[in-house]
Design a protein around this motif. Structure first.
Motif, PDB file in Angstrom:
ATOM      1  N   ASP A 301       0.701 -17.091  -4.182  1.00  0.00           N
ATOM      2  CA  ASP A 301      -0.018 -17.048  -5.457  1.00  0.00           C
ATOM      3  C   ASP A 301      -1.045 -15.918  -5.410  1.00  0.00           C
ATOM      4  OD1 ASP A 301      -2.145 -17.966  -3.912  1.00  0.00           O
ATOM      5  OD2 ASP A 301      -1.900 -20.042  -4.550  1.00  0.00           O
ATOM      6  N   GLN A 302      -1.772 -15.774  -6.483  1.00  0.00           N
ATOM      7  CA  GLN A 302      -2.726 -14.678  -6.589  1.00  0.00           C
ATOM      8  C   GLN A 302      -3.814 -14.745  -5.529  1.00  0.00           C
ATOM      9  OE1 GLN A 302      -2.146 -12.223  -8.562  1.00  0.00           O
ATOM     10  NE2 GLN A 302      -3.977 -11.046  -8.018  1.00  0.00           N
ATOM     11  N   GLU A 303      -4.130 -15.962  -5.099  1.00  0.00           N
ATOM     12  CA  GLU A 303      -5.174 -16.120  -4.078  1.00  0.00           C
ATOM     13  C   GLU A 303      -4.799 -15.416  -2.772  1.00  0.00           C
ATOM     14  OE1 GLU A 303      -7.224 -19.712  -1.462  1.00  0.00           O
ATOM     15  OE2 GLU A 303      -6.064 -20.186  -3.269  1.00  0.00           O
ATOM     16  N   ASP A 304      -3.507 -15.438  -2.428  1.00  0.00           N
ATOM     17  CA  ASP A 304      -3.058 -14.766  -1.210  1.00  0.00           C
ATOM     18  C   ASP A 304      -3.308 -13.262  -1.280  1.00  0.00           C
ATOM     19  OD1 ASP A 304      -2.012 -17.117   0.042  1.00  0.00           O
ATOM     20  OD2 ASP A 304      -0.304 -17.012  -1.308  1.00  0.00           O
ATOM     21  N   ILE A 305      -2.992 -12.673  -2.414  1.00  0.00           N
ATOM     22  CA  ILE A 305      -3.206 -11.239  -2.589  1.00  0.00           C
ATOM     23  C   ILE A 305      -4.698 -10.907  -2.542  1.00  0.00           C
ATOM     24  CG2 ILE A 305      -2.981  -9.312  -4.196  1.00  0.00           C
ATOM     25  CD1 ILE A 305      -0.365  -9.993  -2.973  1.00  0.00           C
ATOM     26  N   LEU A 306      -5.510 -11.723  -3.188  1.00  0.00           N
ATOM     27  CA  LEU A 306      -6.953 -11.473  -3.215  1.00  0.00           C
ATOM     28  C   LEU A 306      -7.549 -11.559  -1.806  1.00  0.00           C
ATOM     29  CD1 LEU A 306      -8.011 -13.405  -6.452  1.00  0.00           C
ATOM     30  CD2 LEU A 306      -7.856 -10.922  -6.129  1.00  0.00           C
ATOM     31  N   LYS A 307      -7.075 -12.524  -1.032  1.00  0.00           N
ATOM     32  CA  LYS A 307      -7.580 -12.664   0.332  1.00  0.00           C
ATOM     33  C   LYS A 307      -7.231 -11.429   1.157  1.00  0.00           C
ATOM     34  CE  LYS A 307      -7.452 -16.643   2.421  1.00  0.00           C
ATOM     35  NZ  LYS A 307      -6.962 -17.856   3.135  1.00  0.00           N
ATOM     36  N   ALA A 308      -5.998 -10.968   1.002  1.00  0.00           N
ATOM     37  CA  ALA A 308      -5.571  -9.776   1.742  1.00  0.00           C
ATOM     38  C   ALA A 308      -6.397  -8.558   1.338  1.00  0.00           C
ATOM     39  CB  ALA A 308      -4.088  -9.518   1.512  1.00  0.00           C
ATOM     40  N   LYS A 309      -6.661  -8.409   0.053  1.00  0.00           N
ATOM     41  CA  LYS A 309      -7.451  -7.270  -0.413  1.00  0.00           C
ATOM     42  C   LYS A 309      -8.891  -7.339   0.091  1.00  0.00           C
ATOM     43  CE  LYS A 309      -4.848  -6.048  -4.567  1.00  0.00           C
ATOM     44  NZ  LYS A 309      -4.874  -5.898  -6.036  1.00  0.00           N
ATOM     45  N   THR A 310      -9.432  -8.554   0.203  1.00  0.00           N
ATOM     46  CA  THR A 310     -10.791  -8.704   0.737  1.00  0.00           C
ATOM     47  C   THR A 310     -10.847  -8.264   2.195  1.00  0.00           C
ATOM     48  OG1 THR A 310     -11.251 -10.553  -0.760  1.00  0.00           O
ATOM     49  CG2 THR A 310     -12.649 -10.353   1.186  1.00  0.00           C
ATOM     50  N   VAL A 311      -9.862  -8.678   2.964  1.00  0.00           N
ATOM     51  CA  VAL A 311      -9.801  -8.259   4.364  1.00  0.00           C
ATOM     52  C   VAL A 311      -9.683  -6.743   4.455  1.00  0.00           C
ATOM     53  CG1 VAL A 311      -8.399  -8.331   6.450  1.00  0.00           C
ATOM     54  CG2 VAL A 311      -8.878 -10.439   5.209  1.00  0.00           C
ATOM     55  N   GLN A 312      -8.830  -6.180   3.583  1.00  0.00           N
ATOM     56  CA  GLN A 312      -8.646  -4.729   3.613  1.00  0.00           C
ATOM     57  C   GLN A 312      -9.940  -3.988   3.286  1.00  0.00           C
ATOM     58  OE1 GLN A 312      -5.546  -2.993   4.360  1.00  0.00           O
ATOM     59  NE2 GLN A 312      -7.284  -1.651   4.741  1.00  0.00           N
ATOM     60  N   MET A 313     -10.705  -4.519   2.345  1.00  0.00           N
ATOM     61  CA  MET A 313     -11.976  -3.893   1.980  1.00  0.00           C
ATOM     62  C   MET A 313     -12.919  -3.834   3.188  1.00  0.00           C
ATOM     63  SD  MET A 313     -14.851  -5.296  -0.691  1.00  0.00           S
ATOM     64  CE  MET A 313     -15.169  -6.714   0.352  1.00  0.00           C
ATOM     65  N   HIS A 314     -13.017  -4.941   3.919  1.00  0.00           N
ATOM     66  CA  HIS A 314     -13.902  -4.957   5.081  1.00  0.00           C
ATOM     67  C   HIS A 314     -13.376  -4.059   6.198  1.00  0.00           C
ATOM     68  CE1 HIS A 314     -16.665  -7.850   3.475  1.00  0.00           C
ATOM     69  NE2 HIS A 314     -15.718  -8.750   3.276  1.00  0.00           N
ATOM     70  N   LEU A 315     -12.058  -3.979   6.345  1.00  0.00           N
ATOM     71  CA  LEU A 315     -11.501  -3.072   7.345  1.00  0.00           C
ATOM     72  C   LEU A 315     -11.834  -1.620   7.019  1.00  0.00           C
ATOM     73  CD1 LEU A 315      -7.950  -4.521   8.125  1.00  0.00           C
ATOM     74  CD2 LEU A 315      -9.824  -4.188   9.734  1.00  0.00           C
TER      75      LEU A 315
END
Length: 560
Positions: A301-315
């Motif tokens: 669901d959309q939550e999975d994509i948002l979580k991945a994008k949050t991790v990417q932002m911090h990376l």
């Protein structure tokens, strides 16, 4: 579906010269019941691309006929009643059986185990228990990666040991070295699977494994899935369920390989794609995670994509902080990356530890790596590749050396040198570790024979290579104390405490020196801290009482 091209090509970037790789966090996976029709639905957004890359040799897919190592975490197993004829089953969670279809045996309130499996279930549990007792250990439901004596991240636990791991020292630390071979465990696990595989249908084994998984009996579930695979190695559902059990036991890298195999067998297996996406996110593989999220169908669901994008932002912020050598910000962003989902990304923990080392916060560097999940050398090398894993070992070696664990430092850097022979940083750290270790050994030999001047000089030679080494500083302070040079001894002790505030020996050395100089207020301050940490230490108690008595007398004279 075969691995995405993006997964198979080498990465370079963020931790390029630390060792390098990408990705991060996951949802808790549940064991499949064999139905592959997904449960949730939602639109997946476009993938975010990463500009943080870590080098990694693509892992080889597992041989479908080869059983995985049978490893678990230490805690007692709850033995189930081996004579029971029926095993009650609770109503499954919505995410266990997709589309709310009843599970294989959920047509009734109770699950009736097939007659041929009644004695076998108890036999299986007995074999598992006897196998573990024979090895002097009992294992149970671990949940995930962190148990005492193991390594942990977040709420997970792993008993696998890369050899460069955990705490348990004097008041300091001590780390395990090479992982103990588990070939005997693996052989006995294989024997267990063969023993039952000739007597049961694989679907029955899978059903029993699902029930054990649901009840938190992950060790038993893993053995049952292994047995099902031994009978029918081409069934993707068995591989996917085994991946879930491995994940619950903290064996994340093995779980990845099982998921890959399930997808190879059945390219459109949504549940396996979703599991693999979660695993990649936890390992810091954001791009790969998004690739599999988009192939998870209604599982994602959309939550999975948002979580991945949050991790990417911090990376991305980690990359920038590393480039600017902004160590404080790098520490902050690595913590945010881990909290956002990358709780099993070893390269992120290594980067955080490196930032602490650069900031001369050695104790915190060790604490950072103590939270890193630990996998065995073979699995690390298979997943990250020799060069990627060598970079992690370089950081570990420096942390070990900074806290005086010279043997572990030598072991780690020598292994790194074998894995990456042409790496200049590995060669440089190897020479430094060897020089510091030799100087410390020479100084200890002089000190034991009462040659304090020579011992002090030998420790000084080691400090020329590692000027903030807390153990060498404390040892030199001991030599100076013996020679009556209390002011210099206080200086070395204070320097050791500045990089390692919890170093009790250095604090005691400073307290004793201040007592010799009549600095009673300072001595009392250090003794009181030590008394809280080691309330039964007679030397500390005597020193504190003496310092307090002298302080009272001095104040009494001053009031006259």
């Amino acid at each position: 579906m075969a691995e995405n091209q993006a997964e198979k090509r080498s990465r370079r970037g963020l931790l390029g010269f630390v060792f390098g790789r990408r990705g991060l966090w996951s949802k808790k996976c549940t064991a499949d019941n064999g139905n592959k029709t997904p449960m949730r639905s939602s639109n997946a957004s476009a993938p975010c691309t990463s500009n943080i890359q870590f080098t990694k040799s693509p892992g080889n897919e597992l041989n479908s006929k080869k059983l995985q190592e049978y490893k678990v975490s230490p805690e007692p197993i709850q033995n189930q009643n081996q004579t029971q004829i029926q095993r009650p089953i609770s109503k499954p969670l919505s995410n266990q059986y997709p589309n709310n279809n009843p599970g294989p045996v959920q047509q009734q309130a109770r699950k009736v185990v097939p007659r041929e499996s009644i004695g076998l279930s108890g036999e299986l549990e007995s074999m598992i228990t006897d196998n573990q007792k024979a090895k002097g250990m009992m294992f149970g439901n671990l949940g995930n990666l962190k148990q005492p004596g193991t390594t942990a991240v977040g709420n997970q636990t792993t008993v696998q040991n890369s050899g460069y791991g955990r705490k348990t020292m004097e008041g300091e630390r001590q780390t395990p070295v090479r992982p103990i071979s588990v070939s005997n465990n693996q052989d006995q696990s294989g024997s267990l699977c063969r023993a039952i595989s000739t007597r049961m249908d694989p679907e029955t084994l899978k059903i029993m494994g699902n029930e054990d998984y649901k009840n938190g009996n992950f060790v038993e579930a893993l053995a049952l899935y292994d047995a099902a695979i031994a009978i029918d190695p081409k069934k993707a559902a068995y591989r996917s369920n085994k991946s879930a059990a491995l994940t619950a036991l903290g064996r994340i890298l093995e779980a990845v390989f099982e998921c890959r195999e399930a997808i190879r067998m059945e390219p459109h297996y949504h549940r396996a794609h979703h599991r693999l996406a979660n695993l990649y996110l936890r390992l810091g593989e954001v791009e790969n995670s998004i690739y599999h999220i988009k192939r998870s169908g209604p599982e994602a669901d959309q939550e999975d994509i948002l979580k991945a994008k949050t991790v990417q932002m911090h990376l991305n912020k980690c990359t920038e902080a590393k480039r600017l050598r902004d160590w404080n910000n790098l520490i902050k962003e690595t913590k945010n990356t881990i909290a956002s989902g990358a709780d099993a990304a070893t390269q992120v923990y290594a980067l955080q530890a490196e930032a602490f080392l650069k900031s001369y916060r050695h104790q915190e560097a060790d604490d950072a790596l103590s939270r890193c999940p630990v996998f065995d050398v073979e699995m690390n090398t298979k997943y990250y590749g020799p060069i990627g894993y060598a970079g992690f070992l370089v950081v570990w070696a420096q942390v070990h050396m900074s806290l005086g664990r010279f043997g572990e430092a030598v072991e780690a850097i020598q292994l790194a040198a074998k894995l990456d022979r042409n790496n200049r940083e590995v060669s440089m750290v190897l020479r430094r570790v060897q020089a510091v270790t030799a100087a410390r050994s020479k100084g200890n030999d002089f000190f034991k024979t009462g040659r304090f001047q020579e011992a002090s000089a030998a420790y000084g030679e080691g400090l020329d290579h590692d000027s903030r080494n807390s153990v060498l500083l404390c040892n030199r302070a001991a030599c100076l104390f013996k020679m009556g040079q209390f002011d210099r001894a206080i200086g070395d002790s204070t320097a050791a405490l500045s990089v390692r505030p919890a170093y009790a020996k250095a604090r005691l050395r400073r307290a004793d020196c201040n007592a010799k100089l009549g600095n009673w207020e300072l001595a009392v301050g250090d003794y009181e801290i030590l008394r809280k940490e080691t309330p039964e230490d007679d030397q500390v108690i005597r020193g504190l009482m003496e310092a307090q008595n002298h302080l009272v007398k001095r104040r009494g004279h001053e009031n006259l």
